[in-house]
Design an enzyme around this catalytic site. Structure first.
Site: not given
Ligand SMILES: Cc1ncc(COP(=O)(O)O)c(C=O)c1O
Length: 375
Positions: A46, A98, A168, A193
Site C-alpha cells: 500500500r 470530464y 489534466d 486512457k
Molecule cells: C479527462 C479525464 N480525466 C479523468 C478521468 C477519470 O479517469 P478514470 O475513468 O480512469 O477514473 C477521465 C475519464 O474518462 C477523463 O476523461
C-alpha cells in the site's frame, strides 16, 4: 533522449539480476525486513511496490517531473488530490471538464467544505480568484468540447498569486504536451486512457516537480489506500512502450476523420484542435507538439446522433477513450450525465453532440464506418 525512447525503455530502475527486459510483477503485499529498523526500501505494497515504483519513475520521466504517484483510477488520483485541500479552501476550475471530475467536485469535495468557481476564459479565471483560492484546475483540451487553454498564461497568474496549477493531461499525454514545463505544478492522468492504451486497465497518475508536494501526495496515497496494484502497474508500463507511436497514428486518423466529417451535410460542427479553423488551433500549435486522437462533432438532428450510435460497426458505442479500439460516446447520456441540464446544454453538450476516440484501425475503415452509419 527522445520521448519515444523513454516510452520503450521506461525508467532506469532495475530490480532483478536476471537481465529480464520486462519489469517483473512483484505480486507481494509485504516485504521481509533484513533487520530491526532496516528496510529493503519496500515494506508494504500500500506504501510502495517495485512494479508500481517502476511505472511512477517512467511517467515522471515522460512528464519531466521529479515524482509520480500511481492510483487505481483517474478518479482515485483526483480523490487523493482533493485531500490536499481543507474546508474553506476554494478552487477555480475550467468550466468544461470530464463529468466525473465535476461530480467529484460538486458531490464530494463541496460536502467536505471546499468550494469551486467555474471559469470559461482567462479573464474569468482571474476574476474568480479570491483570498481563499488555493488552486486553478484545468483540462486542455477539454472533454468533450475540445476547448484549449493557454497553460503558460494561466501559470503566470497562479505563480503571481501563489496558487497551485493542476492540469489534466489525459487527452494529449506527455508525447504531445508537457504541462510541468509550461509552469503547471501537478499533472493528472486517467492512465486508463492513452497511457494504458488497450481499453483493459483502469489507472490514474499524479505527477509533480516539487518533492515536498510529492511527499504529501504519497502520504495521502498510503493513508487512503487507492494505489495501483502491481499487475495493473505492469499493464500500464507495457502500454506506455507503444504510447508515442500510437499517439502519432491515432492523431493521423483523427485528422482524416475530422476532415471527412467536416464535409458531410448532416454534420453541423466538428471540434478537432488539429483543424486550422478550430479556435484553439494556434495555442495548441504553440504549447503542444501534436493534436491528439480525440474529436467531437455536432450533428444537425438528434435522430442522426442516435442512428450513428446504433449503426457503427468497427467503432464501438462505449464510454472511455484513448485505446486501440475506436470508441464513440454520447456525452449527454454517458460521461456528462450528472451535469445539471441547463449547464450541460449551455456548454454544447446536447442531444446532437458525439465524442469520438480514434483507435488504431485503418483510417479508411473508420471513415467507411462513419459513412455507412450516417447514410
Ligand atoms: C479527462 C479525464 N480525466 C479523468 C478521468 C477519470 O479517469 P478514470 O475513468 O480512469 O477514473 C477521465 C475519464 O474518462 C477523463 O476523461
Amino acid at each position: 533522449m527522445d520521448i519515444s525512447t523513454i516510452c520503450v525503455h521506461g525508467c532506469d530502475k532495475h530490480y532483478d539480476t536476471t537481465g529480464a527486459i520486462a519489469v517483473p510483477i512483484f505480486a507481494s503485499s509485504t516485504f521481509a525486513h533484513p533487520g530491526v529498523g532496516k528496510s529493503t526500501g519496500f515494506d508494504y505494497s500500500r506504501s510502495q511496490n517495485p512494479t508500481k515504483e517502476y511505472l511512477e519513475h517512467t511517467v515522471a520521466a515522460l512528464e519531466g517531473g521529479t515524482q509520480a504517484v500511481a492510483f487505481s483510477s483517474g478518479m482515485a488520483a483526483l480523490g487523493a488530490l482533493m485531500e490536499l485541500f481543507s474546508p474553506g479552501d476554494h478552487i477555480v476550475a475550467i468550466d468544461d471538464l470530464y463529468g466525473g471530475t465535476y461530480r467529484l467536485f460538486s458531490h464530494i469535495s463541496q460536502k467536505n467544505g471546499v468550494t469551486f468557481s467555474y471559469a470559461g476564459s482567462m479573464e474569468d479565471i482571474n476574476r474568480e480568484i479570491t483570498p481563499a483560492t488555493k488552486a486553478v484546475f484545468i483540462e486542455t483540451p477539454t472533454n468533450p468540447m475540445m476547448r484549449v487553454t493557454d497553460i503558460a498564461a494561466v501559470a503566470q497568474i497562479t505563480r503571481q498569486r501563489n496558487l497551485l496549477l493542476i492540469v489534466d493531461n489525459t487527452f494529449l499525454t506527455p508525447v504531445f504536451q508537457r504541462p510541468l514545463s509550461l509552469g503547471a505544478d501537478i499533472v493528472l492522468h486517467s492512465g486508463t486512457k492513452y497511457l494504458g492504451g488497450h481499453n483493459d486497465t483502469l489507472s490514474g497518475m499524479l505527477v509533480v516537480k516539487d518533492n515536498a508536494l510529492a511527499e504529501k501526495l504519497r502520504f495521502i496515497s498510503k493513508t487512503t489506500g487507492a494505489g495501483l496494484s502491481p499487475f495493473d502497474s505492469f499493464l500500464i508500463v507495457r502500454g506506455i512502450k507503444t504510447l508515442a507511436i500510437r499517439m502519432e497514428r491515432q492523431q493521423e486518423t483523427a485528422l482524416a476523420a475530422a476532415k471527412w466529417l467536416t464535409g458531410q451535410s448532416k454534420i453541423k460542427a466538428v471540434h478537432y484542435i488539429g483543424l486550422p479553423e478550430h479556435p484553439g488551433y494556434e495555442i495548441s500549435s504553440r504549447q503542444a507538439s501534436g493534436f491528439g486522437g480525440m474529436l467531437s462533432f455536432t450533428v444537425k438532428e438528434e435522430q442522426t446522433a442516435v442512428s450513428i450510435l446504433e449503426r457503427v460497426k468497427v467503432i464501438k458505442y462505449a464510454e472511455s477513450l484513448g485505446g486501440v479500439e475506436s470508441l464513440i460516446t454520447y456525452p449527454m447520456l454517458q460521461t456528462h450525465a450528472d451535469l445539471p441540464e441547463s449547464e450541460r446544454i449551455a456548454r454544447g453538450i446536447d442531444a446532437c453532440l458525439l465524442r469520438l476516440s480514434v483507435g488504431l484501425e485503418a483510417p479508411d475503415d473508420i471513415i467507411a464506418d462513419l459513412k455507412q452509419a450516417l447514410e
